[in-house]
Scaffold this active site. Structure first.
Site, PDB file in Angstrom:
ATOM      1  N   HIS A   1      -3.596  -5.389   1.125  1.00 39.82           N
ATOM      2  CA  HIS A   1      -3.434  -5.760   2.529  1.00 39.82           C
ATOM      3  C   HIS A   1      -3.867  -7.211   2.693  1.00 39.82           C
ATOM      4  CE1 HIS A   1      -2.532  -1.753   3.983  1.00 39.82           C
ATOM      5  NE2 HIS A   1      -3.574  -1.273   3.327  1.00 39.82           N
TER       6      HIS A   1
ATOM      7  N   CYS B   1       0.835  -1.201   0.000  1.00 31.32           N
ATOM      8  CA  CYS B   1       0.000   0.000   0.000  1.00 31.32           C
ATOM      9  C   CYS B   1       0.874   1.256   0.000  1.00 31.32           C
ATOM     10  CB  CYS B   1      -0.975  -0.032   1.173  1.00 31.32           C
ATOM     11  SG  CYS B   1      -2.401   1.070   0.938  1.00 31.32           S
TER      12      CYS B   1
END
Length: 495
Positions: A438, A341
């Site tokens: 994630h 991310c």
């Protein structure tokens, strides 16, 4: 127990003498107990402040702690389980997520002093009411201390919520930090009579040694407060439940060690979703530690740049403290460097913020390891994802939470192919890649690929990560049953 009795259970709420006394873990344990006993429990926390979040199946965001508690309950997570989520973007401001969607950034002063607290409380009560119409019992968690006098009249999380729910409320005190008599007695003494009426008992948490040695203390607390001490929970290290927020990182390993694969997670100022590394942390072959020390990063076999709630600020942070130079050197030395991310964005060539999503700075160069460039967007992407990692044919699971769009400036090679056909991330080589996903490190295929250059043996624990987590919830439930008067608890839950 008969079905009739089950329908009559009232909500239960766990509140604290302060932050980090164990409310989230104890709530998860009771969720598992009620599930084991044939109920259909669901967790609820009105307001969370955390950079550790999760995404529901319908693309809504909530605190990770409530997702964990939902997992312990054996049900999918819903945004109603955590209707207000505050995600700090700096020391003074947070992104406000309401009913799973961001509604803007506010300073702490604006948030706590604004007139819309009444509207927020209405939204919170509506979320609770929707949830309580589907599940029983609702297992509620408070926030921080319940006796912050200057905040109580604006409270939307603790005893005002308990009163609305009609919840049997239990106070948790942490004996390990010391001062448990003052903190428990003072907390109860500062409550109004109406608030005291919600309280049904006290749980002493993190007791080291033989709990029978606290029998005199138990009687003293009961005399002082007029409430029963329903349990003395021991301090434990052998049950692994995801913690609520990064305050728990202080207890994580901070240095490399010999004889294991050393995995360094860069300790950012706005590190988010540190639970991405729980699977690696529990791998017997791995020593995973968090650090912002360039010397420790130099000793690692694998360096991971995690997510961040303020990517530009954290990019400047690692450039100023020497960590960026250490990551570049690790890459040049042939070590594994992975970005997730915000960390993926930092591995790229440039991060732009034309809409001032994160602050006043419009752009900052990245590390330049991956040929990608990111532009931060005002709209947040929140999705649960099924994907295939590289050439693997097996399906893996993850989720996206980001406010950036990353484009490839070199030859495209994706890390993952999503079930909807989209490509994610950039794969430079076996030891260098970045992704928005994630939870990607929860998947066995991914872990095997990462550790292949460093570990030829198999982990001691051959069960799947999901099976491992289920085992931990059951162990936690067993511990609570052994040290808490569950018969008394159930008596207070019968209307």
């Amino acid at each position: 127990m008969t079905d009739n009795i089950k329908r009559l259970l009232r909500p239960i709420m766990f509140v604290g003498t302060g932050s980090d006394v164990g409310k989230s873990v104890i709530t998860a344990g009771f969720c598992r107990i009620f599930k084991q006993d044939g109920f259909q429990p669901a967790p609820f926390k009105a307001q969370n402040m955390s950079l550790n979040s999760y995404v529901t199946a319908d693309g809504l965001e909530l605190g990770r702690a409530q997702a964990v508690q939902a997992e312990a309950s054996g049900i999918p997570c819903l945004s109603d389980m955590n209707p207000v989520l505050l995600k700090p973007t700096s020391d003074k401001s947070s992104q406000v997520v309401l009913n799973g969607k961001p509604v803007g950034n506010q300073s702490a002063y604006e948030y706590f002093m604004a007139n819309d607290r009444r509207e927020l409380f209405e939204s919170v009560k509506q979320a609770f009411d929707r949830l309580s119409g589907k599940y029983n019992p609702i297992v509620m968690e408070g926030a921080g201390s319940i006796s912050e006098l200057n905040l109580k009249h604006r409270d939307i999380t603790n005893l005002r919520m308990a009163a609305h729910a009609g919840a049997a409320t239990y106070l948790i005190g942490d004996i390990d930090r010391g001062g448990v008599f003052g903190s428990v007695y003072g907390t109860i003494a500062l409550l109004t009579e109406e608030e005291k009426a919600c309280m049904k008992g006290i749980i002493i948490n993190k007791f080291r040694g033989d709990g029978r040695l606290f029998e005199d203390g138990k009687r003293m607390l009961e005399d002082l407060t007029g409430l029963p001490v329903v349990g003395i929970l021991p301090y434990f290290r052998d049950i692994h439940i995801e913690q609520e927020d990064s305050v728990s990182l202080e207890s994580k390993f901070k240095t490399s060690t010999s004889g294991k694969v050393n995995v360094a997670v860069v300790l950012l100022r706005r590190l988010s979703n540190f639970t991405d590394f729980a699977r690696l942390e529990n791998d017997s072959r791995v020593n995973l530690f968090y650090t912002s020390d360039p010397n420790e990063i130099a000793k690692a076999d694998i360096v991971i740049l995690p997510g961040s709630k303020n990517t530009i600020d954290d990019m400047l942070f690692i450039k100023n403290n020497g960590v960026a130079r250490a990551i570049l050197q690790a890459h040049k030395s042939g070590k594994t460097v992975i970005g997730i991310c915000g960390g993926y964005q930092m591995l790229g060539e440039m991060i732009r913020d034309p809409h001032h999503v994160e602050g006043n700075m419009e752009s900052v160069p990245g590390l330049g390891i991956l040929p990608v460039s990111t532009t931060l967007q005002a709209e947040k992407t929140t999705l649960q994802c099924q994907f295939r990692f590289l050439e693997s044919e097996s399906a893996s699971l993850g989720y996206e939470i980001h406010m950036g769009e990353t484009v490839v400036t070199g030859q495209e090679k994706a890390v993952a192919t999503l079930s909807d056909g989209r490509k994610d991330g950039y794969f430079l080589d076996d030891k260098t890649w970045g992704t928005y996903l994630h939870g990607i490190l929860d998947n066995d295929d991914v872990i095997a690929r990462i550790l292949r250059p460093y570990a030829t043996d198999k982990p001691d624990n051959q069960t799947s990560f999901q099976a491992f987590k289920e085992e931990q919830y059951d162990k936690l439930a067993d511990l609570i049953r052994a040290h808490v008067d569950m018969e008394l608890i159930y008596k207070t839950l019968k209307n």
